[in-house]
Design a protein around this motif. Structure first.
Motif, PDB file in Angstrom:
ATOM      1  N   LEU A 192     -43.160 -11.322 -13.866  1.00  0.00           N
ATOM      2  CA  LEU A 192     -42.121 -11.504 -15.060  1.00  0.00           C
ATOM      3  C   LEU A 192     -42.825 -12.256 -16.173  1.00  0.00           C
ATOM      4  O   LEU A 192     -43.373 -13.501 -15.775  1.00  0.00           O
ATOM      5  CB  LEU A 192     -41.268 -12.157 -14.520  1.00  0.00           C
ATOM      6  N   GLU A 193     -42.823 -11.544 -17.204  1.00  0.00           N
ATOM      7  CA  GLU A 193     -43.234 -12.301 -18.331  1.00  0.00           C
ATOM      8  C   GLU A 193     -42.209 -13.107 -19.094  1.00  0.00           C
ATOM      9  O   GLU A 193     -41.461 -12.761 -19.395  1.00  0.00           O
ATOM     10  CB  GLU A 193     -44.121 -11.354 -19.346  1.00  0.00           C
ATOM     11  N   LEU A 194     -42.676 -14.426 -19.436  1.00  0.00           N
ATOM     12  CA  LEU A 194     -41.821 -15.257 -20.446  1.00  0.00           C
ATOM     13  C   LEU A 194     -42.557 -15.179 -21.581  1.00  0.00           C
ATOM     14  O   LEU A 194     -43.521 -15.970 -21.865  1.00  0.00           O
ATOM     15  CB  LEU A 194     -41.491 -16.792 -19.824  1.00  0.00           C
ATOM     16  N   ASN A 195     -42.306 -14.307 -22.582  1.00  0.00           N
ATOM     17  CA  ASN A 195     -42.793 -14.139 -23.781  1.00  0.00           C
ATOM     18  C   ASN A 195     -42.555 -15.242 -24.833  1.00  0.00           C
ATOM     19  O   ASN A 195     -41.179 -15.505 -25.017  1.00  0.00           O
ATOM     20  CB  ASN A 195     -42.400 -12.783 -24.417  1.00  0.00           C
ATOM     21  N   THR A 196     -43.754 -15.851 -25.114  1.00  0.00           N
ATOM     22  CA  THR A 196     -43.362 -16.961 -26.064  1.00  0.00           C
ATOM     23  C   THR A 196     -43.362 -16.839 -27.485  1.00  0.00           C
ATOM     24  O   THR A 196     -42.745 -17.675 -28.363  1.00  0.00           O
ATOM     25  CB  THR A 196     -44.231 -18.174 -25.838  1.00  0.00           C
ATOM     26  N   LEU A 226     -46.900 -16.840 -18.524  1.00  0.00           N
ATOM     27  CA  LEU A 226     -46.742 -17.410 -20.096  1.00  0.00           C
ATOM     28  C   LEU A 226     -47.618 -16.607 -20.939  1.00  0.00           C
ATOM     29  O   LEU A 226     -48.657 -16.777 -20.943  1.00  0.00           O
ATOM     30  CB  LEU A 226     -46.586 -18.843 -20.361  1.00  0.00           C
ATOM     31  N   ASN A 227     -47.053 -15.763 -21.558  1.00  0.00           N
ATOM     32  CA  ASN A 227     -47.790 -14.830 -22.569  1.00  0.00           C
ATOM     33  C   ASN A 227     -47.182 -14.930 -23.936  1.00  0.00           C
ATOM     34  O   ASN A 227     -45.985 -14.712 -24.111  1.00  0.00           O
ATOM     35  CB  ASN A 227     -47.742 -13.124 -22.279  1.00  0.00           C
ATOM     36  N   ALA A 228     -48.169 -15.060 -24.947  1.00  0.00           N
ATOM     37  CA  ALA A 228     -47.824 -15.020 -26.431  1.00  0.00           C
ATOM     38  C   ALA A 228     -47.446 -13.647 -27.021  1.00  0.00           C
ATOM     39  O   ALA A 228     -46.841 -13.759 -28.272  1.00  0.00           O
ATOM     40  CB  ALA A 228     -48.846 -15.922 -27.303  1.00  0.00           C
ATOM     41  N   ASP A 229     -48.236 -12.796 -26.445  1.00  0.00           N
ATOM     42  CA  ASP A 229     -47.903 -11.383 -27.090  1.00  0.00           C
ATOM     43  C   ASP A 229     -48.498 -11.425 -28.594  1.00  0.00           C
ATOM     44  O   ASP A 229     -47.920 -11.011 -29.382  1.00  0.00           O
ATOM     45  CB  ASP A 229     -46.538 -10.939 -27.179  1.00  0.00           C
ATOM     46  N   GLN A 235     -50.852 -16.727 -33.701  1.00  0.00           N
ATOM     47  CA  GLN A 235     -49.800 -16.779 -32.526  1.00  0.00           C
ATOM     48  C   GLN A 235     -50.297 -17.071 -31.320  1.00  0.00           C
ATOM     49  O   GLN A 235     -49.396 -17.185 -30.222  1.00  0.00           O
ATOM     50  CB  GLN A 235     -49.349 -15.276 -32.612  1.00  0.00           C
ATOM     51  N   ILE A 236     -51.711 -17.074 -31.109  1.00  0.00           N
ATOM     52  CA  ILE A 236     -52.015 -17.660 -29.649  1.00  0.00           C
ATOM     53  C   ILE A 236     -51.540 -18.792 -29.391  1.00  0.00           C
ATOM     54  O   ILE A 236     -51.478 -19.878 -29.866  1.00  0.00           O
ATOM     55  CB  ILE A 236     -53.762 -17.638 -29.589  1.00  0.00           C
ATOM     56  N   GLY A 237     -50.767 -18.809 -28.311  1.00  0.00           N
ATOM     57  CA  GLY A 237     -50.316 -20.448 -27.675  1.00  0.00           C
ATOM     58  C   GLY A 237     -49.277 -20.940 -28.224  1.00  0.00           C
ATOM     59  O   GLY A 237     -48.570 -21.877 -28.017  1.00  0.00           O
ATOM     60  N   VAL A 238     -48.685 -19.836 -29.193  1.00  0.00           N
ATOM     61  CA  VAL A 238     -47.416 -20.294 -29.914  1.00  0.00           C
ATOM     62  C   VAL A 238     -46.205 -20.566 -28.883  1.00  0.00           C
ATOM     63  O   VAL A 238     -45.816 -19.941 -27.965  1.00  0.00           O
ATOM     64  CB  VAL A 238     -47.011 -19.307 -30.998  1.00  0.00           C
ATOM     65  N   ASN A 239     -45.441 -21.470 -29.278  1.00  0.00           N
ATOM     66  CA  ASN A 239     -44.114 -22.011 -28.637  1.00  0.00           C
ATOM     67  C   ASN A 239     -44.536 -21.942 -26.820  1.00  0.00           C
ATOM     68  O   ASN A 239     -43.682 -21.937 -25.951  1.00  0.00           O
ATOM     69  CB  ASN A 239     -43.083 -20.907 -28.710  1.00  0.00           C
ATOM     70  N   ARG A 240     -45.682 -22.436 -26.611  1.00  0.00           N
ATOM     71  CA  ARG A 240     -46.067 -22.590 -25.187  1.00  0.00           C
ATOM     72  C   ARG A 240     -45.475 -23.672 -24.508  1.00  0.00           C
ATOM     73  O   ARG A 240     -44.859 -23.687 -23.416  1.00  0.00           O
ATOM     74  CB  ARG A 240     -47.436 -22.845 -25.007  1.00  0.00           C
ATOM     75  N   SER A 245     -41.042 -26.018 -21.066  1.00  0.00           N
ATOM     76  CA  SER A 245     -40.093 -26.934 -20.939  1.00  0.00           C
ATOM     77  C   SER A 245     -38.873 -26.138 -20.340  1.00  0.00           C
ATOM     78  O   SER A 245     -37.944 -26.732 -19.413  1.00  0.00           O
ATOM     79  CB  SER A 245     -39.567 -27.469 -22.321  1.00  0.00           C
ATOM     80  N   LEU A 246     -38.713 -24.899 -20.555  1.00  0.00           N
ATOM     81  CA  LEU A 246     -37.673 -23.893 -20.212  1.00  0.00           C
ATOM     82  C   LEU A 246     -38.043 -23.805 -18.477  1.00  0.00           C
ATOM     83  O   LEU A 246     -37.111 -23.889 -17.734  1.00  0.00           O
ATOM     84  CB  LEU A 246     -37.610 -22.578 -20.715  1.00  0.00           C
ATOM     85  N   LEU A 247     -39.341 -23.595 -18.049  1.00  0.00           N
ATOM     86  CA  LEU A 247     -39.381 -23.485 -16.808  1.00  0.00           C
ATOM     87  C   LEU A 247     -39.200 -24.609 -16.080  1.00  0.00           C
ATOM     88  O   LEU A 247     -38.688 -24.802 -14.877  1.00  0.00           O
ATOM     89  CB  LEU A 247     -41.039 -22.931 -16.594  1.00  0.00           C
TER      90      LEU A 247
END
Length: 264
Positions: A192-196, A226-229, A235-240, A245-247
């Motif tokens: 399951l991807e958590l897209n950042t 955790l994937n940034a799409d 955009q690489i690593g954005v909002n990681r 923190s959500l996890l």
């Protein structure tokens, strides 16, 4: 949580996707600078009439080989990949593609709903938001049930558009189909991807994501990526860290034994 420190991204787009702009080498250099250990270039495979074309896969695989030669000695595993748009609607086309090419990572995404791009306002024009959300998750469930994929991408993407229009999620009306989807994801051992990429946009749906991830954990899920799409190096690593923190609030960590990580 050792898994959360694992720096990987199995959903990235190079210039082989018409909506991206950067060369693989540029993206690999940025990934190394950020401490990543593995990336997958999952450029778009779309057959919707409005989509321009498939990638030039002969050139794509050659550049993957070149990237491996240059960057794997620096500690970065470079994997092949593909992001299928609405794969449950294009299984014949996918089967034909796979007779010619083999990919380390296969991602399934819902990009088209009511034959419209899910990022556009029109998706909510003709139906009540509860109906749109229910149809969206029902289509995701069809992807999981019918398709051989490794990752279900941005399962929450419809909320980016919906929440911008003030259409909030009603658990009483739509919660059951989300739980059904998460159960199927777990049973089929799909990550399951958590897209950042859009997590910091406002109005955000973080509380909703926490609820979904809590359901996922309660149902026995433990394969979150955790994937940034990323469609550019910026955009690489954005909002990681936000995603981490959500996890943390749910007590989940990123998957450290995701199957393609051991692919050579």
């Amino acid at each position: 949580m050792n898994g959360i420190t694992t720096q990987t991204d199995f959903h990235m787009h190079s210039h082989f996707s018409p909506d991206a702009q950067c060369h693989m080498f540029e993206m690999c250099e940025q990934a190394i600078a950020l401490g990543y250990t593995a990336v997958a270039f999952t450029d778009h495979a779309e057959w919707h009439p409005t989509w321009p074309t498939l990638p030039d896969y002969e050139l794509y695989f050659q550049q993957i080989t070149d990237a491996r030669i240059q960057f794997e000695p620096q500690g970065l595993a470079v994997l092949t990949g593909v992001e299928y748009g609405n794969p449950h609607q294009y299984q014949d086309e996918i089967d034909l593609l796979l007779t010619h090419y083999e990919f380390d990572v296969q991602i399934g995404s819902l990009h088209w709903l009511y034959d419209m791009n899910i990022h556009e306002k029109q998706c909510f024009k003709f139906h009540h938001p509860d109906i749109v959300y229910r149809h969206y998750f029902s289509e995701l469930l069809a992807i999981v049930d019918q398709c051989e994929i490794d990752v279900l991408a941005h399962f929450d993407r419809i909320f980016w558009r919906g929440y911008k229009q003030g259409y909030f999620f009603d658990e009483r009306k739509v919660g059951s189909v989300v739980r059904e989807l998460l159960t199927a994801v777990i049973e089929k051992q799909i990550a399951l991807e958590l897209n950042t990429r859009l997590l910091s946009d406002a109005p955000h749906w973080h509380d909703l994501l926490i609820m979904f991830l809590s359901w996922y954990k309660e149902l026995g899920g433990n394969q979150v990526l955790l994937n940034a799409d990323a469609h550019s190096i910026q955009q690489i690593g954005v909002n990681r860290q936000l995603a981490i923190s959500l996890l943390n609030q749910v007590g989940l960590e990123t998957a450290v034994d995701f199957r393609p990580m051991i692919v050579k």
